[in-house]
Design a protein around this motif. Structure first.
Motif, mmCIF file in Angstrom:
data_model
loop_
_atom_site.group_PDB
_atom_site.id
_atom_site.type_symbol
_atom_site.label_atom_id
_atom_site.label_comp_id
_atom_site.label_asym_id
_atom_site.label_seq_id
_atom_site.Cartn_x
_atom_site.Cartn_y
_atom_site.Cartn_z
ATOM 1 N N GLU B 224 0.841 -1.205 0.000
ATOM 2 C CA GLU B 224 0.000 0.000 0.000
ATOM 3 C C GLU B 224 0.874 1.253 0.000
ATOM 4 O OE1 GLU B 224 -3.175 -0.278 2.893
ATOM 5 O OE2 GLU B 224 -3.424 1.897 2.767
ATOM 6 N N GLN B 226 3.887 1.456 -1.082
ATOM 7 C CA GLN B 226 4.531 1.530 -2.395
ATOM 8 C C GLN B 226 3.570 2.105 -3.444
ATOM 9 O OE1 GLN B 226 7.619 0.730 -3.168
ATOM 10 N NE2 GLN B 226 7.456 0.929 -5.383
ATOM 11 N N LEU B 228 1.095 4.066 -2.940
ATOM 12 C CA LEU B 228 0.755 5.471 -2.682
ATOM 13 C C LEU B 228 1.989 6.384 -2.706
ATOM 14 C CD1 LEU B 228 -2.002 5.093 0.043
ATOM 15 C CD2 LEU B 228 -2.314 5.785 -2.325
ATOM 16 N N THR B 229 3.109 5.824 -3.162
ATOM 17 C CA THR B 229 4.294 6.670 -3.377
ATOM 18 C C THR B 229 4.318 7.074 -4.838
ATOM 19 O OG1 THR B 229 5.507 5.549 -1.632
ATOM 20 C CG2 THR B 229 6.824 6.757 -3.226
ATOM 21 N N ILE B 230 4.132 8.377 -5.075
ATOM 22 C CA ILE B 230 3.990 8.855 -6.458
ATOM 23 C C ILE B 230 5.334 9.370 -6.982
ATOM 24 C CG2 ILE B 230 2.633 10.362 -7.981
ATOM 25 C CD1 ILE B 230 0.912 8.374 -6.321
#
Lengths: 71, 230
Positions: B224, B226, B228-230
């Protein structure tokens, strides 16, 4: 408890750039850019921040803002 | 990356196949056991004897004798090598309870034994079904590229809990079964050990499954993060 607010939408409005156009320019999906814009993102890569600053012609401080909820 | 995914799917299919073969062998052994037992001539005589006893209850238990005199060594003839001595040790009994009056055999232990036996059989069937389901779910998840899904974690947790419930139900059913037999053995020369035993190996297996579920939860959180890492 504080939080980091992402002001991508403000800069996009200033530069009159749409979400899909910016997403295409910085080479990420519109869905991911939307996550960033709505503040749901947990973290941001330096490469993404660099691309955003380049395309929106701004500094990181223009995109990120610290909000202290206790104030 | 694609090659890695294909390897994972192949390994999963191998696991799926192994599990399927184990289920089939178990089922085959069970059925052949039933069929062979029915065909055996010596057992036919045993059954006829039981029918003549007006048998109303039989408990096949592995009761351990408390009195040492009941655990004795029976010599076994060894025609091949007389130098090797073989001894059989009795460590359990099949106790047959027979009466003309059915009411004398009624006991709350019987009902409790039946309830817990139903629970463990249900749990066992559900565990087998869920293992099939989860292996298919993993296959779909790997194809999608996300193994650490919430539904997979739920399935694993459910299997772990069912495994623990099954283990406890087996042990409790066995305990009540022993108690049922013990009430008839009171005052007789046979002393048996009717204590409550827990199968720690099965408990450990259940806990290990729950531990794997916890690992999946950690994996899900990392994924999750990963995503939500933009």
């Amino acid at each position: 408890m504080g939080r980091i607010m992402v002001n991508v939408d403000v800069m996009m409005a200033k530069r009159k750039m749409s979400l899909s156009e910016l997403a295409e320019r910085i080479d990420i999906t519109p869905a991911n850019l939307s996550i960033l814009k709505t503040g749901k993102a947990r973290a941001i890569r330096f490469s993404t921040l660099e691309a955003l600053c380049r395309e929106l012609r701004c500094q990181p401080k223009d995109l990120l803002e610290y909000i202290n909820d206790e104030d | 990356m694609e090659n890695c995914k294909n390897k994972k799917i192949k390994r999963l299919w191998a696991l799926y196949g192994t599990f399927f073969v184990i289920v089939m062998i178990t089922l085959g052994l069970f059925l052949s056991d039933v069929l062979i037992t029915n065909d055996r001539a010596d057992l036919a005589e045993f059954r006829a004897q039981q029918e003549s006893l007006n048998l109303t209850a039989m408990r096949s238990t592995d009761l351990k004798s408390a009195a040492s005199e009941y655990i004795f060594d029976i010599p076994i003839e060894n025609p091949n090598d007389s130098a090797v001595m073989l001894l059989a040790r009795v460590n359990g009994y099949d106790i047959v309870i027979s009466t003309a009056d059915d009411q004398k055999l009624e006991s709350p232990y019987q009902t409790l034994t039946f309830i817990f036996q139903c629970i463990w059989v249900s749990c066992l069937v559900l565990v087998f079904v869920f293992v099939f389901v989860i292996l298919y779910s993993f296959y779909k998840s790997i194809k999608q590229g996300t193994v650490f899904q919430k539904k997979n974690i739920r399935w694993i947790t459910l299997i772990g809990v069912l495994f623990l419930v099954m283990t406890l139900s087996i042990d409790i059913a066995k305990y009540f079964e022993h108690q049922y037999v013990l009430q008839f053995l009171q005052g007789t020369s046979v002393e048996v050990d009717g204590r409550f035993y827990i199968n720690f190996v099965r408990i450990l297996s259940g806990l290990l499954i729950l531990f794997v579920a916890e690992l999946f939860k950690i994996g899900s959180d990392i994924q999750e993060e990963q995503d939500l890492t933009i």
